[in-house]
Design a protein around this motif. Structure first.
Motif, PDB file in Angstrom:
ATOM      1  N   ALA A  39       7.607   2.194  -1.953  1.00 41.74           N
ATOM      2  CA  ALA A  39       6.672   3.292  -2.218  1.00 41.74           C
ATOM      3  C   ALA A  39       7.221   4.618  -1.693  1.00 41.74           C
ATOM      4  CB  ALA A  39       5.314   2.991  -1.589  1.00 41.74           C
ATOM      5  N   LEU A  40       7.748   4.600  -0.483  1.00 38.40           N
ATOM      6  CA  LEU A  40       8.307   5.827   0.081  1.00 38.40           C
ATOM      7  C   LEU A  40       9.509   6.306  -0.726  1.00 38.40           C
ATOM      8  CD1 LEU A  40       8.109   5.045   3.900  1.00 38.40           C
ATOM      9  CD2 LEU A  40       6.587   6.470   2.558  1.00 38.40           C
ATOM     10  N   ASN A  41      10.339   5.379  -1.179  1.00 38.26           N
ATOM     11  CA  ASN A  41      11.490   5.749  -2.006  1.00 38.26           C
ATOM     12  C   ASN A  41      11.045   6.421  -3.308  1.00 38.26           C
ATOM     13  OD1 ASN A  41      13.292   4.742  -0.135  1.00 38.26           O
ATOM     14  ND2 ASN A  41      13.508   2.751  -1.133  1.00 38.26           N
ATOM     15  N   ALA A  42       9.943   5.932  -3.867  1.00 37.94           N
ATOM     16  CA  ALA A  42       9.443   6.514  -5.115  1.00 37.94           C
ATOM     17  C   ALA A  42       8.976   7.950  -4.900  1.00 37.94           C
ATOM     18  CB  ALA A  42       8.308   5.666  -5.675  1.00 37.94           C
ATOM     19  N   PHE A  43       8.265   8.194  -3.817  1.00 36.27           N
ATOM     20  CA  PHE A  43       7.835   9.563  -3.524  1.00 36.27           C
ATOM     21  C   PHE A  43       9.042  10.471  -3.305  1.00 36.27           C
ATOM     22  CE2 PHE A  43       3.770   7.538  -1.861  1.00 36.27           C
ATOM     23  CZ  PHE A  43       2.994   7.982  -2.912  1.00 36.27           C
ATOM     24  N   ASP A  44      10.044   9.960  -2.569  1.00 34.45           N
ATOM     25  CA  ASP A  44      11.251  10.745  -2.345  1.00 34.45           C
ATOM     26  C   ASP A  44      11.933  11.092  -3.659  1.00 34.45           C
ATOM     27  OD1 ASP A  44      11.029  10.752   0.450  1.00 34.45           O
ATOM     28  OD2 ASP A  44      12.181   8.898   0.671  1.00 34.45           O
ATOM     29  N   THR A  45      12.002  10.126  -4.558  1.00 32.85           N
ATOM     30  CA  THR A  45      12.659  10.338  -5.846  1.00 32.85           C
ATOM     31  C   THR A  45      11.931  11.384  -6.674  1.00 32.85           C
ATOM     32  OG1 THR A  45      13.492   8.062  -5.880  1.00 32.85           O
ATOM     33  CG2 THR A  45      13.374   9.218  -7.992  1.00 32.85           C
ATOM     34  N   ALA A  46      10.614  11.296  -6.702  1.00 27.44           N
ATOM     35  CA  ALA A  46       9.815  12.211  -7.531  1.00 27.44           C
ATOM     36  C   ALA A  46       9.761  13.614  -6.964  1.00 27.44           C
ATOM     37  CB  ALA A  46       8.405  11.662  -7.695  1.00 27.44           C
ATOM     38  N   GLY A  47       9.860  13.755  -5.646  1.00 28.67           N
ATOM     39  CA  GLY A  47       9.734  15.071  -5.033  1.00 28.67           C
ATOM     40  C   GLY A  47       8.304  15.515  -4.855  1.00 28.67           C
ATOM     41  N   LEU A  48       7.374  14.573  -4.816  1.00 30.05           N
ATOM     42  CA  LEU A  48       5.963  14.874  -4.570  1.00 30.05           C
ATOM     43  C   LEU A  48       5.715  14.874  -3.068  1.00 30.05           C
ATOM     44  CD1 LEU A  48       3.054  15.137  -5.872  1.00 30.05           C
ATOM     45  CD2 LEU A  48       2.891  12.661  -5.600  1.00 30.05           C
ATOM     46  N   ARG A  49       4.939  15.826  -2.580  1.00 28.53           N
ATOM     47  CA  ARG A  49       4.549  15.803  -1.169  1.00 28.53           C
ATOM     48  C   ARG A  49       3.539  14.671  -0.985  1.00 28.53           C
ATOM     49  NH1 ARG A  49       5.227  19.758   2.439  1.00 28.53           N
ATOM     50  NH2 ARG A  49       5.534  21.320   0.783  1.00 28.53           N
ATOM     51  N   ALA A  50       3.776  13.799  -0.013  1.00 23.76           N
ATOM     52  CA  ALA A  50       2.934  12.606   0.101  1.00 23.76           C
ATOM     53  C   ALA A  50       2.807  12.140   1.535  1.00 23.76           C
ATOM     54  CB  ALA A  50       3.506  11.473  -0.750  1.00 23.76           C
ATOM     55  N   ILE A  51       1.639  11.575   1.832  1.00 25.30           N
ATOM     56  CA  ILE A  51       1.443  10.782   3.047  1.00 25.30           C
ATOM     57  C   ILE A  51       1.035   9.393   2.582  1.00 25.30           C
ATOM     58  CG2 ILE A  51       0.246  10.505   5.230  1.00 25.30           C
ATOM     59  CD1 ILE A  51      -0.317  13.472   5.263  1.00 25.30           C
ATOM     60  N   HIS A  52       1.893   8.406   2.831  1.00 29.06           N
ATOM     61  CA  HIS A  52       1.633   7.023   2.419  1.00 29.06           C
ATOM     62  C   HIS A  52       0.893   6.322   3.560  1.00 29.06           C
ATOM     63  CE1 HIS A  52       2.209   3.130   0.536  1.00 29.06           C
ATOM     64  NE2 HIS A  52       2.754   2.670   1.658  1.00 29.06           N
ATOM     65  N   MET A  53      -0.358   5.964   3.303  1.00 30.29           N
ATOM     66  CA  MET A  53      -1.198   5.321   4.315  1.00 30.29           C
ATOM     67  C   MET A  53      -1.030   3.811   4.199  1.00 30.29           C
ATOM     68  SD  MET A  53      -2.369   8.192   5.406  1.00 30.29           S
ATOM     69  CE  MET A  53      -3.773   7.928   6.494  1.00 30.29           C
ATOM     70  N   VAL A  54      -0.338   3.216   5.159  1.00 31.76           N
ATOM     71  CA  VAL A  54      -0.007   1.797   5.099  1.00 31.76           C
ATOM     72  C   VAL A  54      -1.238   0.970   5.452  1.00 31.76           C
ATOM     73  CG1 VAL A  54       1.509  -0.023   5.933  1.00 31.76           C
ATOM     74  CG2 VAL A  54       2.346   2.329   5.804  1.00 31.76           C
ATOM     75  N   GLY A  55      -1.635   0.103   4.523  1.00 28.52           N
ATOM     76  CA  GLY A  55      -2.777  -0.766   4.762  1.00 28.52           C
ATOM     77  C   GLY A  55      -2.449  -2.210   4.461  1.00 28.52           C
ATOM     78  N   GLN A  56      -3.302  -3.086   4.931  1.00 31.68           N
ATOM     79  CA  GLN A  56      -3.168  -4.492   4.566  1.00 31.68           C
ATOM     80  C   GLN A  56      -3.620  -4.683   3.121  1.00 31.68           C
ATOM     81  OE1 GLN A  56      -3.669  -7.571   7.716  1.00 31.68           O
ATOM     82  NE2 GLN A  56      -5.360  -6.261   8.333  1.00 31.68           N
ATOM     83  N   PRO A  57      -2.985  -5.607   2.401  1.00 29.82           N
ATOM     84  CA  PRO A  57      -3.509  -5.921   1.069  1.00 29.82           C
ATOM     85  C   PRO A  57      -4.965  -6.378   1.176  1.00 29.82           C
ATOM     86  CG  PRO A  57      -1.333  -6.874   1.387  1.00 29.82           C
ATOM     87  CD  PRO A  57      -1.766  -6.359   2.728  1.00 29.82           C
ATOM     88  N   VAL A  58      -5.774  -6.010   0.199  1.00 29.16           N
ATOM     89  CA  VAL A  58      -7.197  -6.333   0.234  1.00 29.16           C
ATOM     90  C   VAL A  58      -7.382  -7.837   0.393  1.00 29.16           C
ATOM     91  CG1 VAL A  58      -9.378  -6.219  -1.018  1.00 29.16           C
ATOM     92  CG2 VAL A  58      -7.720  -4.355  -1.232  1.00 29.16           C
ATOM     93  N   GLY A  59      -8.147  -8.240   1.409  1.00 28.78           N
ATOM     94  CA  GLY A  59      -8.447  -9.652   1.615  1.00 28.78           C
ATOM     95  C   GLY A  59      -7.339 -10.457   2.256  1.00 28.78           C
ATOM     96  N   MET A  60      -6.307  -9.796   2.764  1.00 30.34           N
ATOM     97  CA  MET A  60      -5.181 -10.505   3.378  1.00 30.34           C
ATOM     98  C   MET A  60      -4.894  -9.942   4.768  1.00 30.34           C
ATOM     99  SD  MET A  60      -2.273 -10.875   0.393  1.00 30.34           S
ATOM    100  CE  MET A  60      -1.123 -11.635   1.563  1.00 30.34           C
ATOM    101  N   SER A  61      -4.229 -10.760   5.583  1.00 36.33           N
ATOM    102  CA  SER A  61      -3.675 -10.299   6.851  1.00 36.33           C
ATOM    103  C   SER A  61      -2.166 -10.462   6.781  1.00 36.33           C
ATOM    104  CB  SER A  61      -4.231 -11.117   8.022  1.00 36.33           C
ATOM    105  OG  SER A  61      -5.619 -10.909   8.167  1.00 36.33           O
ATOM    106  N   VAL A  62      -1.439  -9.419   7.142  1.00 41.63           N
ATOM    107  CA  VAL A  62       0.022  -9.471   7.099  1.00 41.63           C
ATOM    108  C   VAL A  62       0.572  -9.068   8.462  1.00 41.63           C
ATOM    109  CG1 VAL A  62       0.259  -9.112   4.616  1.00 41.63           C
ATOM    110  CG2 VAL A  62       0.047  -7.136   6.125  1.00 41.63           C
ATOM    111  N   LYS A  63       1.676  -9.681   8.854  1.00 44.92           N
ATOM    112  CA  LYS A  63       2.216  -9.503  10.205  1.00 44.92           C
ATOM    113  C   LYS A  63       2.823  -8.124  10.422  1.00 44.92           C
ATOM    114  CE  LYS A  63       3.188 -14.424  10.962  1.00 44.92           C
ATOM    115  NZ  LYS A  63       4.237 -15.441  11.247  1.00 44.92           N
ATOM    116  N   HIS A  64       3.302  -7.493   9.350  1.00 46.53           N
ATOM    117  CA  HIS A  64       3.984  -6.215   9.531  1.00 46.53           C
ATOM    118  C   HIS A  64       3.023  -5.051   9.713  1.00 46.53           C
ATOM    119  CE1 HIS A  64       3.314  -6.634   5.162  1.00 46.53           C
ATOM    120  NE2 HIS A  64       3.192  -5.330   5.140  1.00 46.53           N
TER     121      HIS A  64
END
Length: 449
Positions: free
Chosen positions: A141-166
């Motif tokens: 996702a971050l690479n895509a924003f970098d490629t497009a040149g859009l100003r962005a803040i990517h808010m990292v969340g857990q997938p809906v209904g899941m728990s992830v270790k990272h």
């Protein structure tokens, strides 16, 4: 992607909407940019060796700021135009198709959303990233924003209904310098408030989707008493809240974003209008696009919906004979909600959101001679009511042109379309969905494991 860069750029003889109350607007004026910053706004400017853009017959203004959208849905645009409930959306998208996303799908989806934003004059986005299945998905996702040149803040969340270790540790791993064009934040709802400290350790913003969905006891008073609410919180939706809830949000300085189209689509708000509720409690709500699986991904549609819903809400009360009725909204307030108020919600008000000398040069130019606008009269009304993405002729982010003469700069759409079709085939096959161009109702899919 190729970027068009000039040391100086001068927008000449346009109608300039600065969105800066101390500077004001100009019927005819110029905007001078050097490098990545605005250095002057006013009539009769000149600059040696500048690229001069003839802005006559155009409106020059700050780029739209979109403080809430799920960029990972870019591959699934318009998939569910008739969806009625949030649960039906969850069952089809996050719980089924979304579970099959690969990092390359995350990249393509985010790139498509980014390019769509730029095409529509959106220069900044707060990305509600709740399908970060692995660290590689977040990197994509971050690479895509970098490629497009859009100003962005990517808010990292857990997938809906899941728990992830990272999660939520990804915020620490991915945090960039404060002045980076693309940066990171934490997507964590109020039930996960204990994790907000992870974001605060690195000075990152915190996004929560919040509403009194089921009539349960509000957690806001307890969170406020514990000192957990502050100006780094961004609460989205804010539907069905009590006056006490709104008072707490205002006292704590929480930022509020609303999604007029989505809240209506899913019936999240049943009595009032969160934009109006926020205004009445001294807050300055911003407009977010939320999802484009059911509606167009541009700020023009969101502004239309916000204006009409507020007018419907207050005019209905007036027609019913109420004597204490809020004033009908005017177009300038709606334009502020789509620009400077969004910048404030993202914590970027000192950098973007207005054409103020010293701020980043996030600038758009909208034509007024197109058939949807001409003959042109009221500039702010033209932007809020009349214009569409095809009227956006120039888009600049941090002084670099991303759209020129109505076309995205340096974008190989043929290649992107080919990769998108392949990704869609994979996702639809993996989830058991067979698309049909005349589909009336979206089929029920089996949730992914």
């Amino acid at each position: 992607m190729h970027n068009t860069t000039h040391k100086r750029t001068l927008f000449k003889n346009g109608t300039v909407l600065t969105l800066d109350k101390t500077i004001g607007d100009f019927a005819v004026a110029d905007v001078l940019i050097e490098g990545s910053h605005i250095i002057a706004v006013g009539p009769n400017l000149s600059a040696e060796e500048a690229l001069v853009i003839d802005a006559s017959g155009h409106i020059v203004m700050p780029g739209f700021v979109n403080p809430h959208q799920h960029a990972w849905l870019g591959l699934l645009r318009g998939l569910m135009p008739n969806v009625e409930t949030l649960n039906d959306y969850f069952d089809a998208i996050p719980f089924a198709i979304g579970r099959h996303y690969r990092p390359q799908d995350m990249y393509l989806a985010t790139l498509l959303t980014s390019l769509s934003c730029l095409d529509a004059g959106i220069t900044s986005i707060l990305d509600a990233g709740h399908n970060s299945l692995t660290p590689e998905h977040t990197d994509a996702a971050l690479n895509a924003f970098d490629t497009a040149g859009l100003r962005a803040i990517h808010m990292v969340g857990q997938p809906v209904g899941m728990s992830v270790k990272h999660w939520p540790g990804e915020v620490k791993r991915l945090k960039r310098p404060a002045d980076a064009l693309v940066n990171i934040g934490l997507f964590a709802n109020v039930a996960e408030a204990e994790q907000w400290a992870v974001a605060r350790e690195s000075g990152s913003p915190i996004l929560s989707e919040f509403g009194n969905w089921d009539g349960s006891v509000s957690p806001l008073r307890d969170l406020h008493a514990r000192g957990l609410l502050g100006s780094d919180n961004i609460f989205n939706h804010c539907v069905r809240l009590t006056d006490d809830d709104w008072a707490i949000l205002a006292e704590a300085g929480v930022n509020v974003t609303v999604n007029p189209r989505t809240d209506a689509l899913f019936g999240l708000e049943t009595e009032g209008f969160p934009y109006q509720n926020a205004i009445e409690h001294g807050l300055r709500p911003a407009l977010g696009i939320d999802i484009d699986t059911s509606q167009g991904g541009d700020m023009f549609g969101e502004m239309h919906a916000a204006f009409v819903q507020q007018r419907t809400f207050v005019q209905r009360r007036r027609a019913a004979g109420e004597t204490s009725v809020p004033a009908p909204v005017h177009v300038r307030a709606i334009l502020e909600a789509a620009t400077i108020d969004g910048a404030r919600c993202m914590g970027l008000e000192s950098s973007i959101g207005s054409l103020t000398p010293g701020k980043q040069a996030d600038v758009i130019m909208i034509r007024t001679d197109g058939i949807s606008i001409f003959p042109s009269h009221n500039a702010v009304g033209n932007v809020v009511h009349m214009a569409n993405r095809s009227d956006v002729r120039t888009v600049m982010v941090a002084g670099q042109q991303r759209k020129h003469d109505g076309q995205l700069v340096g974008v190989d759409m043929a290649s992107i379309r080919s990769e998108t079709e392949a990704a869609r085939r994979y996702l639809f096959d993996a989830s058991g969905y067979q698309p049909h161009a005349l589909e009336e109702a979206f089929p029920r899919l089996n949730p992914a494991n």
